[in-house]
Write a protein that holds these residues in place. Structure first.
Motif, PDB file in Angstrom:
ATOM      1  N   PRO A 121       0.687  -1.276  -0.100  1.00 55.35           N
ATOM      2  CA  PRO A 121       0.040   0.021   0.029  1.00 55.35           C
ATOM      3  C   PRO A 121       1.038   1.135   0.017  1.00 55.35           C
ATOM      4  CG  PRO A 121       0.175  -0.868   2.226  1.00 55.35           C
ATOM      5  CD  PRO A 121       0.863  -1.886   1.374  1.00 55.35           C
ATOM      6  N   TRP A 122       0.073   2.496  -0.292  1.00 57.49           N
ATOM      7  CA  TRP A 122       1.024   3.625  -0.357  1.00 57.49           C
ATOM      8  C   TRP A 122       1.456   3.913   1.412  1.00 57.49           C
ATOM      9  CZ3 TRP A 122       2.502   6.752  -4.081  1.00 57.49           C
ATOM     10  CH2 TRP A 122       3.050   7.984  -3.637  1.00 57.49           C
ATOM     11  N   PRO A 123       2.459   4.457   1.345  1.00 57.15           N
ATOM     12  CA  PRO A 123       2.926   4.896   2.924  1.00 57.15           C
ATOM     13  C   PRO A 123       2.155   5.943   3.516  1.00 57.15           C
ATOM     14  CG  PRO A 123       4.723   4.813   1.155  1.00 57.15           C
ATOM     15  CD  PRO A 123       3.421   4.740   0.460  1.00 57.15           C
ATOM     16  N   GLN A 124       2.040   5.708   4.826  1.00 52.24           N
ATOM     17  CA  GLN A 124       1.431   6.671   5.631  1.00 52.24           C
ATOM     18  C   GLN A 124       2.184   7.574   6.358  1.00 52.24           C
ATOM     19  OE1 GLN A 124      -2.316   7.085   5.362  1.00 52.24           O
ATOM     20  NE2 GLN A 124      -1.950   5.675   3.618  1.00 52.24           N
ATOM     21  N   LEU A 125       2.178   8.829   6.264  1.00 52.91           N
ATOM     22  CA  LEU A 125       2.680   9.781   6.770  1.00 52.91           C
ATOM     23  C   LEU A 125       2.216   9.980   8.316  1.00 52.91           C
ATOM     24  CD1 LEU A 125       4.997  11.950   6.412  1.00 52.91           C
ATOM     25  CD2 LEU A 125       3.097  13.950   6.577  1.00 52.91           C
ATOM     26  N   PRO A 126       3.091   9.760   9.377  1.00 55.90           N
ATOM     27  CA  PRO A 126       2.857   9.652  10.719  1.00 55.90           C
ATOM     28  C   PRO A 126       2.152  11.140  11.001  1.00 55.90           C
ATOM     29  CG  PRO A 126       4.956   8.936  10.394  1.00 55.90           C
ATOM     30  CD  PRO A 126       4.454   9.438   9.137  1.00 55.90           C
ATOM     31  N   THR A 127       1.334  11.019  11.785  1.00 53.04           N
ATOM     32  CA  THR A 127       0.537  12.408  12.173  1.00 53.04           C
ATOM     33  C   THR A 127       1.436  13.465  12.755  1.00 53.04           C
ATOM     34  OG1 THR A 127      -0.239  11.254  14.308  1.00 53.04           O
ATOM     35  CG2 THR A 127      -1.608  11.109  12.641  1.00 53.04           C
ATOM     36  N   ASP A 128       2.571  12.797  13.600  1.00 53.12           N
ATOM     37  CA  ASP A 128       3.331  14.114  14.155  1.00 53.12           C
ATOM     38  C   ASP A 128       4.434  14.336  13.163  1.00 53.12           C
ATOM     39  OD1 ASP A 128       4.411  11.445  14.328  1.00 53.12           O
ATOM     40  OD2 ASP A 128       5.209  11.726  16.146  1.00 53.12           O
ATOM     41  N   SER A 129       4.571  13.963  12.031  1.00 52.92           N
ATOM     42  CA  SER A 129       5.531  14.048  11.188  1.00 52.92           C
ATOM     43  C   SER A 129       5.484  15.161  10.050  1.00 52.92           C
ATOM     44  CB  SER A 129       6.031  12.866  10.349  1.00 52.92           C
ATOM     45  OG  SER A 129       6.411  11.723  11.533  1.00 52.92           O
ATOM     46  N   ASP A 130       6.191  15.642   9.530  1.00 55.82           N
ATOM     47  CA  ASP A 130       5.993  16.465   8.446  1.00 55.82           C
ATOM     48  C   ASP A 130       6.526  16.091   6.884  1.00 55.82           C
ATOM     49  OD1 ASP A 130       4.877  18.929  10.005  1.00 55.82           O
ATOM     50  OD2 ASP A 130       7.091  19.134  10.606  1.00 55.82           O
ATOM     51  N   PHE A 131       6.216  16.420   5.917  1.00 51.25           N
ATOM     52  CA  PHE A 131       6.667  16.154   4.843  1.00 51.25           C
ATOM     53  C   PHE A 131       8.097  16.711   4.367  1.00 51.25           C
ATOM     54  CE2 PHE A 131       2.075  16.182   3.665  1.00 51.25           C
ATOM     55  CZ  PHE A 131       1.784  14.722   3.249  1.00 51.25           C
ATOM     56  N   GLY A 132       8.878  16.065   3.539  1.00 47.46           N
ATOM     57  CA  GLY A 132      10.010  16.384   3.406  1.00 47.46           C
ATOM     58  C   GLY A 132      10.074  17.771   2.482  1.00 47.46           C
ATOM     59  N   GLU A 133      11.067  18.017   2.024  1.00 48.63           N
ATOM     60  CA  GLU A 133      11.163  19.339   1.141  1.00 48.63           C
ATOM     61  C   GLU A 133      12.438  19.326   0.058  1.00 48.63           C
ATOM     62  OE1 GLU A 133      12.415  22.598   4.043  1.00 48.63           O
ATOM     63  OE2 GLU A 133      14.498  21.855   3.947  1.00 48.63           O
ATOM     64  N   LEU A 134      12.247  20.295  -0.820  1.00 46.59           N
ATOM     65  CA  LEU A 134      13.126  20.435  -1.918  1.00 46.59           C
ATOM     66  C   LEU A 134      14.123  21.221  -1.914  1.00 46.59           C
ATOM     67  CD1 LEU A 134      10.750  19.540  -5.005  1.00 46.59           C
ATOM     68  CD2 LEU A 134      12.000  17.712  -3.422  1.00 46.59           C
ATOM     69  N   ILE A 135      15.388  21.225  -2.399  1.00 49.22           N
ATOM     70  CA  ILE A 135      16.488  22.105  -2.588  1.00 49.22           C
ATOM     71  C   ILE A 135      16.852  22.235  -4.008  1.00 49.22           C
ATOM     72  CG2 ILE A 135      18.392  23.384  -1.683  1.00 49.22           C
ATOM     73  CD1 ILE A 135      16.691  23.325   0.515  1.00 49.22           C
ATOM     74  N   LEU A 136      16.789  23.236  -4.782  1.00 50.46           N
ATOM     75  CA  LEU A 136      16.994  23.179  -6.204  1.00 50.46           C
ATOM     76  C   LEU A 136      18.138  24.568  -6.142  1.00 50.46           C
ATOM     77  CD1 LEU A 136      13.491  23.332  -6.439  1.00 50.46           C
ATOM     78  CD2 LEU A 136      14.258  22.618  -8.666  1.00 50.46           C
ATOM     79  N   PHE A 137      18.890  24.292  -7.308  1.00 49.63           N
ATOM     80  CA  PHE A 137      20.171  25.186  -7.057  1.00 49.63           C
ATOM     81  C   PHE A 137      19.799  26.073  -8.630  1.00 49.63           C
ATOM     82  CE2 PHE A 137      21.372  22.615  -4.121  1.00 49.63           C
ATOM     83  CZ  PHE A 137      21.997  23.331  -3.232  1.00 49.63           C
ATOM     84  N   THR A 138      20.330  27.567  -8.307  1.00 48.73           N
ATOM     85  CA  THR A 138      20.135  28.292  -9.276  1.00 48.73           C
ATOM     86  C   THR A 138      21.284  29.231  -9.437  1.00 48.73           C
ATOM     87  OG1 THR A 138      18.634  30.141 -10.531  1.00 48.73           O
ATOM     88  CG2 THR A 138      18.688  29.971  -8.411  1.00 48.73           C
ATOM     89  N   SER A 139      21.656  29.827 -10.412  1.00 49.07           N
ATOM     90  CA  SER A 139      22.539  30.855 -10.620  1.00 49.07           C
ATOM     91  C   SER A 139      22.583  32.125 -10.078  1.00 49.07           C
ATOM     92  CB  SER A 139      23.189  30.852 -12.310  1.00 49.07           C
ATOM     93  OG  SER A 139      23.572  29.817 -12.761  1.00 49.07           O
ATOM     94  N   GLY A 140      23.046  32.289  -9.071  1.00 52.49           N
ATOM     95  CA  GLY A 140      22.904  33.620  -8.195  1.00 52.49           C
ATOM     96  C   GLY A 140      24.060  34.655  -8.924  1.00 52.49           C
ATOM     97  N   SER A 141      23.491  35.987  -8.717  1.00 53.98           N
ATOM     98  CA  SER A 141      24.185  37.056  -9.348  1.00 53.98           C
ATOM     99  C   SER A 141      25.642  37.118  -8.759  1.00 53.98           C
ATOM    100  CB  SER A 141      23.534  38.391  -9.249  1.00 53.98           C
ATOM    101  OG  SER A 141      23.268  38.622  -7.775  1.00 53.98           O
ATOM    102  N   SER A 142      25.867  36.797  -7.694  1.00 53.86           N
ATOM    103  CA  SER A 142      27.301  36.404  -7.224  1.00 53.86           C
ATOM    104  C   SER A 142      28.055  35.538  -7.693  1.00 53.86           C
ATOM    105  CB  SER A 142      27.250  36.402  -5.704  1.00 53.86           C
ATOM    106  OG  SER A 142      26.838  34.817  -5.396  1.00 53.86           O
ATOM    107  N   GLY A 143      27.672  34.629  -8.457  1.00 55.29           N
ATOM    108  CA  GLY A 143      28.523  33.714  -9.334  1.00 55.29           C
ATOM    109  C   GLY A 143      28.366  32.260  -8.593  1.00 55.29           C
ATOM    110  N   SER A 144      27.847  32.180  -7.358  1.00 50.83           N
ATOM    111  CA  SER A 144      28.117  30.855  -6.666  1.00 50.83           C
ATOM    112  C   SER A 144      26.444  30.326  -6.701  1.00 50.83           C
ATOM    113  CB  SER A 144      28.176  31.010  -5.160  1.00 50.83           C
ATOM    114  OG  SER A 144      29.643  31.548  -4.985  1.00 50.83           O
ATOM    115  N   PRO A 145      26.430  28.933  -7.036  1.00 45.69           N
ATOM    116  CA  PRO A 145      24.860  28.538  -7.033  1.00 45.69           C
ATOM    117  C   PRO A 145      23.964  28.903  -5.744  1.00 45.69           C
ATOM    118  CG  PRO A 145      26.649  26.741  -7.472  1.00 45.69           C
ATOM    119  CD  PRO A 145      27.416  28.146  -7.072  1.00 45.69           C
TER     120      PRO A 145
END
Length: 457
Positions: A121-145
């Motif tokens: 079955p589809w996994p169940q998220l525990p009621t006291d837990s939060d979903f994960g998150e995403l980190i993407l990287f984009t070109s900043g004006s300073s030159g560092s991602p």
């Protein structure tokens, strides 16, 4: 606002929902849930929190995405998997979710199609837990991602608005794309929105007009997610001739779509593409169908737009952002009405080459680290198409190499150096080697003189 994505991710697909397809395989909700279940179990048992996610196949990418979000993990999405890019991001992640190991010394879980797994079955998220998150990287004006954090709340807000804005144009559509899901545009339009709205997506990337023709003939309702450069190539490949089988809707994002390309696509498919304007940080800000050069952009319903009176920079308040503060964007606009605007160019040194966002400062920094280079400067050349030009002051060692070898050999050596972090389509097409880059007495670069050098090259 309904929570379309969060609701779907919490409950999972129905067993009969068609998740994805290609010319030899389909993935049903039942099979997708099983794969997510087993990977989720491994992720929960793992102590690592930060996972790099990279996979060419969209269905397996979606398995990794859903399993990790349900396990409360942080997912790092690299723009590409080139060695320099991964090396630069190595401190951002502890483990890898991919079809094969990408980094030595990092934990690894394989993304692969398993047909022998027992149904689960589809996994169940525990009621006291939060979903994960995403980190993407984009070109900043300073030159560092620049790391851009995306929570489920932010992604859910955008998916819900996309459905509310465009659903009436998408009756029972299947989704195919010429763009990668590793970037925010493809992630939203090819993976998250179709999943939440129960629209199947093609697990492969469409690279040829023949492939597109095959699927448009196969599916009466099809949504094409593409980009300006790819739509221009598509129109050329089709000879700008009217096609018998046409997509129900075409999206374009990642850079400006020329009026000529917009009209050519209408000639081929009978309707104008919907252009979406936005960035990795902001998500989609506005959209339009370009009937003429004067066609304005319309802001998505939740956007609140304003302009900085000092330079007409866009000031944005949006539910897609991390907080309710006003974000200054480096795009210059003319605000015609509260939700109608005209784009008038960039205000920083971040450009788009083949729809790929690129920091000129970052690329110059890498060039300047090469032993042949004393100093470099990149410029965006507009004719005959948008391309990069590189003007380089060589070091003494570089001058020796240039004297001993042909210019083409030096070009190729510097390109190989840039390929450790940048994709080939973004590399400079024109190279100039000079004793001194033109500057004024204060040391400021003389842009017009530099452009003249390229005109005479």
């Amino acid at each position: 606002m309904t929570e379309l994505l969060k609701s779907w991710l919490s409950q999972g697909p129905s067993g009969h929902q068609l998740i994805s397809f290609n010319h030899h395989d389909i993935v049903t909700g039942e099979r997708f849930a099983t794969q997510v279940h087993h990977l989720h179990k491994q992720l929960v048992a793992s102590g690592e929190q930060r996972w790099l996610l990279a996979c060419d196949s969209s269905d397996q990418f979606a398995v990794g995405l859903c399993a990790a979000l349900l396990a409360g993990k942080q997912l790092i999405l690299p723009a590409n998997t080139q060695s320099g890019t991964l090396s630069e991001l190595a401190h951002e992640f502890d483990a890898v979710l991919a079809p094969q190991p990408l980094c030595e010394g990092k934990s690894f879980l394989a993304l692969e199609k398993e047909f022998s797994q027992p149904l689960a079955p589809w996994p169940q998220l525990p009621t006291d837990s939060d979903f994960g998150e995403l980190i993407l990287f984009t070109s900043g004006s300073s030159g560092s991602p620049k790391a851009v954090r995306k929570t489920l709340r932010q992604l859910d807000a955008e998916v819900t608005v996309l459905e509310q804005t465009f659903a009436k144009h998408l009756p029972h559509c299947s989704v195919i794309a010429t763009v990668s899901h590793q970037h925010i545009y493809g992630l939203l339009f090819k993976i998250l929105w179709p999943l939440a709205a129960s629209r199947p997506f093609l697990s492969d990337l469409v690279e040829y007009s023949e492939t597109l023709g095959y699927y448009t003939a196969l599916f009466p309702n099809l949504c094409l997610v593409s980009s300006p450069a790819q739509l221009s190539l598509l129109a050329d490949a089709l000879g700008v001739e009217r096609q018998i089988h046409t997509p129900s809707l075409i999206f374009s994002s990642g850079g400006p779509l020329s009026l000529e390309t917009a009209q050519n696509i209408r000639q081929c498919y009978g309707s104008l593409p919907i252009e979406v304007y936005g960035t990795t940080e902001t998500g989609g800000i506005g959209y339009r169908r370009q009937h003429s050069v004067k066609t304005l952009w319309r802001a998505f319903a939740p956007m609140v737009l304003d302009v900085d009176p000092t330079d007409n920079a866009l000031l944005l308040r949006s539910p897609y952002l991390e907080n309710d503060q006003v974000l200054r964007c480096e795009d210059k606009i003319m605000l015609v009405d509260k939700d109608l605007f005209r784009l008038e160019g960039r205000l920083d040194r971040t450009v788009k080459i083949e729809e790929k966002r690129l920091s000129l400062t970052q690329m110059e920094g890498l060039l300047n680290n090469h032993p042949w280079v004393q100093r470099s400067h990149l410029v965006l050349l507009e004719a005959p198409s948008q391309q990069l030009g590189a003007i380089v002051e060589l070091s003494d060692y570089g001058k020796q190499q240039l004297a001993a070898e042909e210019k083409l050999s030096i070009n190729n050596g510097l390109k190989a150096h840039l390929l450790t972090q940048f994709e080939r389509v973004t590399l400079p097409r024109h190279w100039l080697y000079v004793d001194k880059i033109p500057t004024n007495p204060e040391g400021k670069l003389l842009r017009q003189e530099i452009l003249q050098l390229f005109n005479h090259d």
